[in-house]
Design an enzyme around this catalytic site. Structure first.
Site, mmCIF file in Angstrom:
data_model
loop_
_atom_site.group_PDB
_atom_site.id
_atom_site.type_symbol
_atom_site.label_atom_id
_atom_site.label_comp_id
_atom_site.label_asym_id
_atom_site.label_seq_id
_atom_site.Cartn_x
_atom_site.Cartn_y
_atom_site.Cartn_z
ATOM 1 N N PRO A 163 0.921 -1.052 -0.183
ATOM 2 C CA PRO A 163 -0.134 -0.001 -0.152
ATOM 3 C C PRO A 163 0.831 1.344 -0.061
ATOM 4 O O PRO A 163 1.682 1.386 0.779
ATOM 5 C CB PRO A 163 -0.969 -0.046 1.299
ATOM 6 C CG PRO A 163 0.049 -1.177 2.308
ATOM 7 C CD PRO A 163 0.623 -1.916 1.098
ATOM 8 N N CYS B 291 0.398 5.541 -0.440
ATOM 9 C CA CYS B 291 -0.351 6.864 -0.651
ATOM 10 C C CYS B 291 0.254 7.464 -1.988
ATOM 11 O O CYS B 291 1.500 7.458 -2.186
ATOM 12 C CB CYS B 291 -0.060 7.808 0.399
ATOM 13 S SG CYS B 291 -0.800 7.185 1.779
ATOM 14 N N ALA C 281 -3.497 3.699 1.560
ATOM 15 C CA ALA C 281 -4.309 3.788 2.781
ATOM 16 C C ALA C 281 -5.374 4.528 2.591
ATOM 17 O O ALA C 281 -5.387 5.746 1.951
ATOM 18 C CB ALA C 281 -3.586 4.630 4.031
ATOM 19 N N TYR D 154 -0.449 5.235 12.961
ATOM 20 C CA TYR D 154 -2.199 5.686 12.714
ATOM 21 C C TYR D 154 -2.786 5.150 13.977
ATOM 22 O O TYR D 154 -2.337 4.462 14.703
ATOM 23 C CB TYR D 154 -2.485 5.435 11.240
ATOM 24 C CG TYR D 154 -1.427 6.034 10.279
ATOM 25 C CD1 TYR D 154 -1.441 7.368 10.158
ATOM 26 C CD2 TYR D 154 -0.571 5.356 9.742
ATOM 27 C CE1 TYR D 154 -0.647 7.883 9.455
ATOM 28 C CE2 TYR D 154 0.239 5.989 8.542
ATOM 29 C CZ TYR D 154 0.448 7.495 8.298
ATOM 30 O OH TYR D 154 1.258 7.889 7.852
ATOM 31 N N ARG E 128 -2.121 -4.911 8.666
ATOM 32 C CA ARG E 128 -0.744 -4.533 8.494
ATOM 33 C C ARG E 128 -0.581 -4.032 10.004
ATOM 34 O O ARG E 128 -1.227 -3.288 10.442
ATOM 35 C CB ARG E 128 -0.386 -3.491 7.475
ATOM 36 C CG ARG E 128 1.163 -2.884 7.746
ATOM 37 C CD ARG E 128 1.227 -1.870 6.537
ATOM 38 N NE ARG E 128 1.869 -2.814 5.602
ATOM 39 C CZ ARG E 128 2.808 -2.318 4.746
ATOM 40 N NH1 ARG E 128 3.000 -1.062 4.530
ATOM 41 N NH2 ARG E 128 3.200 -3.143 3.552
ATOM 42 N N LEU F 15 12.348 -2.906 1.727
ATOM 43 C CA LEU F 15 13.751 -3.277 1.001
ATOM 44 C C LEU F 15 14.072 -4.553 0.490
ATOM 45 O O LEU F 15 14.786 -5.083 0.629
ATOM 46 C CB LEU F 15 15.173 -2.658 1.776
ATOM 47 C CG LEU F 15 14.957 -1.182 1.988
ATOM 48 C CD1 LEU F 15 16.119 -0.737 2.915
ATOM 49 C CD2 LEU F 15 15.115 -0.494 0.619
ATOM 50 N N GLY G 46 7.197 -2.131 -2.278
ATOM 51 C CA GLY G 46 6.658 -0.672 -2.437
ATOM 52 C C GLY G 46 7.562 -0.047 -3.479
ATOM 53 O O GLY G 46 7.105 -0.048 -4.746
ATOM 54 N N ARG G 47 8.796 0.648 -3.058
ATOM 55 C CA ARG G 47 9.466 1.479 -3.895
ATOM 56 C C ARG G 47 9.645 0.823 -5.311
ATOM 57 O O ARG G 47 9.931 1.515 -6.232
ATOM 58 C CB ARG G 47 10.262 2.190 -3.161
ATOM 59 C CG ARG G 47 9.799 3.374 -1.911
ATOM 60 C CD ARG G 47 10.780 3.588 -0.998
ATOM 61 N NE ARG G 47 11.220 2.490 -0.149
ATOM 62 C CZ ARG G 47 11.914 2.532 0.845
ATOM 63 N NH1 ARG G 47 12.512 3.665 1.024
ATOM 64 N NH2 ARG G 47 12.174 1.516 1.774
#
Ligand SMILES: Cc1cc2nc3c(=O)[nH]c(=O)nc-3n(C[C@H](O)[C@H](O)[C@H](O)COP(=O)(O)O)c2cc1C
Length: 355
Positions: free
Chosen positions: A23, A25, A58, A183, A231, A302, A324-325
């Site tokens: 996930p 944003c 999110a 959060y 998560r 990573l 992710g990245r």
């Protein structure tokens, strides 16, 4: 045989492989949290790219639960309509669309990263007063939250359940509860941020109560066939904070509440955390929870090399690998990884003349 490219069945849903889009944003929603063409193309590209599970950013269950004014939401029927073409395209590629249901708690109403400002967005720029377990801001330049009372907590639980029902209407085939990264749900879990003296604070059982109520409510809302992931931040990386031992207990309770897989991240409750960032740095946390709580886990953080991802699943450290990245840099990572790890090409028919 590649472990990474072996299907994974969670309840009534089978992921074609163990690669998930983490996930992330995009800070690109239209007014009132409606997803846009950006989400359709961005998430759609990662489905074309071959990720078996596509998890949205999110997505707030109530307007005040958005991290930034540009976050997506799922609190009205208009959101259902706006998500539908996005989930339909993802599913048409053979990927499973999942939504990350979120409430940002006291980290809500902040600027998006490229706004040129940091911290809390004022009302005059579309911001709002966030809510949290208490009335202290996360950082001095964040908005000061209003402490949730018991009625407010009950409304949060109900909002997660209602959003989960809307998610199914919108075409999502799985739901992830966001209980990580400082959060709202993590704010209640962590002793660093939960100083309540009522039944939602105090000892670990009290601090876990909100997250477990949300998990049970979401499970009841989606029925028995739909996978529910959660998560968590497996450790705060701060002395006196939430620990991996706490997470093993939480994971067992989440499984009993109907959660199928624990997506294992870390950090976010304290700006003072010292996080040992390096390749696969959160994988041992996922492995520990998988071993000691006996639940399926997802590993994230990573993970960038196909062989690294393959090893994590093959060695039984996790059941799912989230990228992710790396998937921002290369939406086609899953097809490139499959070309290395399996004898069968996975590229879509439309692209086969490229090879
Ligand atoms: C741009 C960006 C946005 C993110 N947004 C979210 C989010 O909405 N929800 C979440 O749980 N994690 C979010 N994360 C964390 C990622 O899901 C992931 O856990 C983290 O980037 C580490 O994995 P990676 O090294 O593969 O990028 C975000 C990360 C990035 C880079």
């Amino acid at each position: 045989m590649s472990a990474l490219f072996t299907p994974l069945t969670l309840r009534g849903v089978t992921l074609p492989n163990r690669v998930a889009l983490a996930p992330m944003c995009q800070y690109s929603a239209g007014p009132d949290g409606l997803p846009t063409d950006w989400h359709r193309v961005h998430l759609g590209s990662r489905a074309v790219g071959g990720a078996g599970l596509i998890i949205t950013e999110a997505t707030a269950v109530v307007p005040e639960g958005r991290i930034s004014p540009q976050d997506t939401g799922l609190w009205s029927d208009a959101h259902v309509e706006a998500w539908r073409p996005i989930t339909a395209f993802i599913a048409a590629q053979g990927s499973v669309p999942a939504v990350q249901l979120a409430h940002a708690g006291f980290k809500a109403s902040t600027y998006r990263p490229w706004a040129g400002h940091r911290g809390g967005v004022p009302d005059t720029e579309g911001g709002w007063t966030p809510v949290g377990p208490g009335a202290e801001p996360f950082l001095p330049d964040y908005r000061t939250p209003a402490a949730l009372d018991e009625a407010g907590i009950a409304a949060v639980v109900e909002a997660f359940a209602t959003a989960a029902r809307r998610a199914l209407d919108a075409g999502f085939a799985a739901v992830e509860i966001h209980a990580a990264h400082g959060y709202l749900l993590h704010e209640f879990l962590s002793p660093l941020t939960n100083h309540r003296t009522d039944g939602y604070g105090g000892d670990r059982a009290g601090r876990m109560r909100l997250t477990l109520e949300v998990a049970r409510a979401v499970r009841a809302a989606v029925g028995e066939a739909v996978p529910v992931l959660t998560r968590i931040s497996a450790t705060d990386w701060v002395d006196g904070g939430w620990t991996i031992e706490d997470s093993v207990v939480l994971a067992g309770e989440l499984a009993a509440a109907g959660v199928d897989l624990v997506d294992t991240s870390s950090g976010g409750a304290s700006a003072a955390a010292s996080i040992p960032i390096g390749p696969g740095y959160q994988v041992p946390l996922a492995a520990r929870i998988r071993r000691d709580a006996g639940v399926l886990t997802g590993a994230v953080g990573l993970i960038v090399e196909p062989e690294q991802a393959e090893q994590i699943v093959a060695d039984g450290e996790a059941d799912l690998v989230l990228l992710g990245r790396e998937l921002l840099r290369d939406p086609y990572w899953p097809h490139r990884a499959a070309a290395k790890l399996t004898p069968t090409p996975t590229w879509p028919n439309q692209y086969t003349r490229a090879f």
